[in-house]
Design an enzyme around this catalytic site. Structure first.
Site, PDB file in Angstrom:
ATOM      1  N   SER A  99      73.764 179.051  75.462  1.00 48.30           N
ATOM      2  CA  SER A  99      74.933 178.220  75.708  1.00 48.30           C
ATOM      3  C   SER A  99      75.165 177.219  74.589  1.00 48.30           C
ATOM      4  CB  SER A  99      74.762 177.470  77.035  1.00 48.30           C
ATOM      5  OG  SER A  99      73.573 176.706  77.022  1.00 48.30           O
TER       6      SER A  99
ATOM      7  N   GLN B  33      75.473 173.693  73.781  1.00 45.00           N
ATOM      8  CA  GLN B  33      74.798 172.659  74.548  1.00 45.00           C
ATOM      9  C   GLN B  33      74.440 171.472  73.666  1.00 45.00           C
ATOM     10  OE1 GLN B  33      70.258 173.876  74.773  1.00 45.00           O
ATOM     11  NE2 GLN B  33      71.521 175.690  75.172  1.00 45.00           N
TER      12      GLN B  33
ATOM     13  N   HIS C  17      71.461 167.878  73.964  1.00 48.38           N
ATOM     14  CA  HIS C  17      70.410 167.220  74.738  1.00 48.38           C
ATOM     15  C   HIS C  17      70.633 165.709  74.671  1.00 48.38           C
ATOM     16  CE1 HIS C  17      68.656 171.144  74.756  1.00 48.38           C
ATOM     17  NE2 HIS C  17      68.464 171.142  73.458  1.00 48.38           N
TER      18      HIS C  17
ATOM     19  N   LYS D 129      65.285 164.932  74.172  1.00 51.60           N
ATOM     20  CA  LYS D 129      64.774 166.251  73.808  1.00 51.60           C
ATOM     21  C   LYS D 129      65.169 166.618  72.377  1.00 51.60           C
ATOM     22  CE  LYS D 129      64.763 171.080  75.330  1.00 51.60           C
ATOM     23  NZ  LYS D 129      65.521 172.114  76.042  1.00 51.60           N
TER      24      LYS D 129
ATOM     25  N   GLU E 162      64.503 168.520  68.994  1.00 49.58           N
ATOM     26  CA  GLU E 162      63.797 169.784  68.885  1.00 49.58           C
ATOM     27  C   GLU E 162      63.911 170.360  67.473  1.00 49.58           C
ATOM     28  OE1 GLU E 162      65.741 171.967  72.000  1.00 49.58           O
ATOM     29  OE2 GLU E 162      67.255 172.779  70.660  1.00 49.58           O
TER      30      GLU E 162
ATOM     31  N   HIS F  17      74.896 172.525  69.723  1.00 53.00           N
ATOM     32  CA  HIS F  17      74.257 173.662  69.069  1.00 53.00           C
ATOM     33  C   HIS F  17      74.185 174.834  70.034  1.00 53.00           C
ATOM     34  CE1 HIS F  17      70.968 171.538  71.135  1.00 53.00           C
ATOM     35  NE2 HIS F  17      70.370 172.716  71.241  1.00 53.00           N
TER      36      HIS F  17
ATOM     37  N   ARG G 245      75.374 171.705  79.211  1.00 58.90           N
ATOM     38  CA  ARG G 245      76.035 172.925  78.751  1.00 58.90           C
ATOM     39  C   ARG G 245      77.547 172.818  78.899  1.00 58.90           C
ATOM     40  NH1 ARG G 245      71.634 174.455  81.870  1.00 58.90           N
ATOM     41  NH2 ARG G 245      69.994 175.596  80.741  1.00 58.90           N
TER      42      ARG G 245
ATOM     43  N   LYS H  10      75.822 179.549  83.542  1.00 59.67           N
ATOM     44  CA  LYS H  10      75.225 178.446  84.288  1.00 59.67           C
ATOM     45  C   LYS H  10      76.232 177.300  84.439  1.00 59.67           C
ATOM     46  CE  LYS H  10      70.467 179.402  82.826  1.00 59.67           C
ATOM     47  NZ  LYS H  10      69.238 178.875  82.172  1.00 59.67           N
TER      48      LYS H  10
END
Length: 438
Positions: free
Chosen positions: A118, A120, A122, A145, A147, A285, A304, A310
């Site tokens: 997706s 999305q 964070h 989050k 990453e 991203h 998302r 979802k």
């Protein structure tokens, strides 16, 4: 220094607790590789001794202490790594304990992406706390989050907004977007410039992107269909751009989805094996295809807004983004020695080392002031555990995952296995810059 030799510090960790072999959790999301086509499936099968199901999706192998995908101590009575660390907090080291308590601050993963994830972002720490408090069933963590993805194969992703000039080009060349957002937003974007200031550019970007992402499903489906038809006709007369070809691929995976159109706003990134991409909070991203090792702060918060079946939270995503523009930084890694390369993003929680060790060679990971997780992705080796008063040897091979306590060094010597091309393993640990701070 962030590392020390075993004799520089007396440690109080019991000898049997310096290295722990782990059984890890696999996640079977529908975008994962299927059966034997998934690196996650192969590693997970070796790690857990469970046969691969040929028609099943294998998306992520989780290594760490997160409750949604815990790791377990081998040869224990279903004891999680998290519970074991809580019982033995000294394995984390004083500095990690002081800042993050009795838990690993990072979550380590291997990903097999066969279908786009997706679009999305964070949330940052402050937003994560608020979202978790208001919607705990949707946002299960109160942690941010950040990453990093380190490519094992060629790895494709969408990441961050393209430059202002590129977005103006998109508006002028993709009429389907203008039909969705309207002429007023188009005019605003075409007439704003960097000289108007960062806040003005951000306001215009947020306005047009929010309008696009909030368009009704029927209108989006109609515009995606028109886009598809136009590009299929166009490729009869010209070579489509990389982004146009990507958009057609995304449309086959997610027909009628707003993510197909919004992809034009985001940078299309192709990583070669050994290159890494890091993502801060509130940056849009989507991973598209490939295999990677991923590390992040211990959190599973995802907001998302496209390319997904979802739940979507478009208002939250559009309000939280930074709208920073430009191509993302790509990390090539820094050589620690001739066999180990380190990837150090600007986050305290984690760094990743990649070790490629030829047959018949050895190398050393000296004792860090914090804990480490290792995963073997190719070959086999003998691991010698080195502490102030302890020597221990273990055999490890592809699929093995193990925890190494703070203040514990390891010496790795390859085991000759025909056809493997030597050993490859990855280490995740707390960022060395944080550990070295006084």
């Amino acid at each position: 220094m962030e590392v020390m030799t075993a004799v520089e510090k007396e440690i109080e960790i019991p000898q049997s607790r310096l290295l722990q072999m782990l059984i890890c959790t696999v996640q079977n999301y529908d975008w994962g590789g299927i059966g034997e086509n998934s690196e996650v499936a192969k590693l997970s099968s070796l790690n857990s001794k469970v046969e691969i199901e040929v028609d099943k999706n294998y998306a992520e192998l989780w290594m760490g202490t997160h409750d949604s995908g815990p790791s377990f101590i081998v040869d224990s009575d279903n004891l999680t790594l998290k519970s074991w660390i809580t019982e033995n907090p000294s394995v984390l080291g004083d500095k990690v304990l002081e800042k993050w308590g009795t838990d690993l601050p990072f979550l380590f993963k291997v990903l097999s992406v066969a279908k786009a994830l997706s679009i999305q972002a964070h949330p940052d720490k402050e937003s994560a706390v608020k979202l978790h408090k208001s919607l705990p069933n949707l946002y299960k963590d109160d942690n941010h989050k950040p990453e990093m993805a380190l490519a094992l194969t060629e790895f494709e992703a969408l990441c961050g907004f393209v430059s202002l000039e590129e977005i103006k080009g998109v508006i002028q060349s993709v009429p389907e977007i203008v039909e969705l957002v309207g002429n007023v937003e188009e005019d605003q974007l075409l007439h704003v410039s960097e000289q108007d200031g960062e806040e003005k550019v951000k306001f215009v970007m947020q306005t047009i992107f929010t309008h696009l992402m909030s368009a009704c499903k029927e209108s989006v489906s109609k515009m995606v269909s028109k886009l598809k038809s136009r590009l299929i006709e166009a490729q009869k007369e010209r070579q489509l751009s990389d982004k146009e070809q990507l958009v057609l691929r995304l449309e086959t995976e997610y027909p009628g989805d707003i993510g197909v159109l919004s992809a034009f706003f985001l940078n299309y990134v192709k990583l070669n094996p050994g290159e890494a991409l890091y993502l801060g909070a509130n940056e849009p991203h989507a991973y598209i295809h490939g295999e990677c090792v991923e590390c992040m702060a211990t959190s599973d918060n995802v907001v998302r807004a496209g390319l997904t079946s979802k739940l979507r939270d478009v208002p939250t995503l559009c309000s939280m983004l930074t709208y920073k523009q430009g191509y993302p930084d790509i990390l090539q890694g820094v050589a620690v020695n001739q066999y180990i390369t380190r990837y150090m993003p600007p986050f305290d929680e984690f760094e990743v080392d990649r070790c490629n060790l030829p047959e018949g060679e050895f190398t050393e990971f000296p004792a860090f002031l914090g804990p480490s997780l290792f995963v073997v992705t190719r070959g086999a080796a003998k691991i010698q555990v080195v502490s102030a008063d302890h020597r221990e040897e273990k055999e490890v091979m592809r699929g093995d995952v193990f925890f190494v306590a703070a203040h514990t060094g390891i010496i790795i010597t390859t085991t000759n296995m025909e056809g493997t091309g030597g050993l490859q393993l990855f280490r995740a640990g707390v960022n060395s810059r944080f550990l070295s701070e006084l």
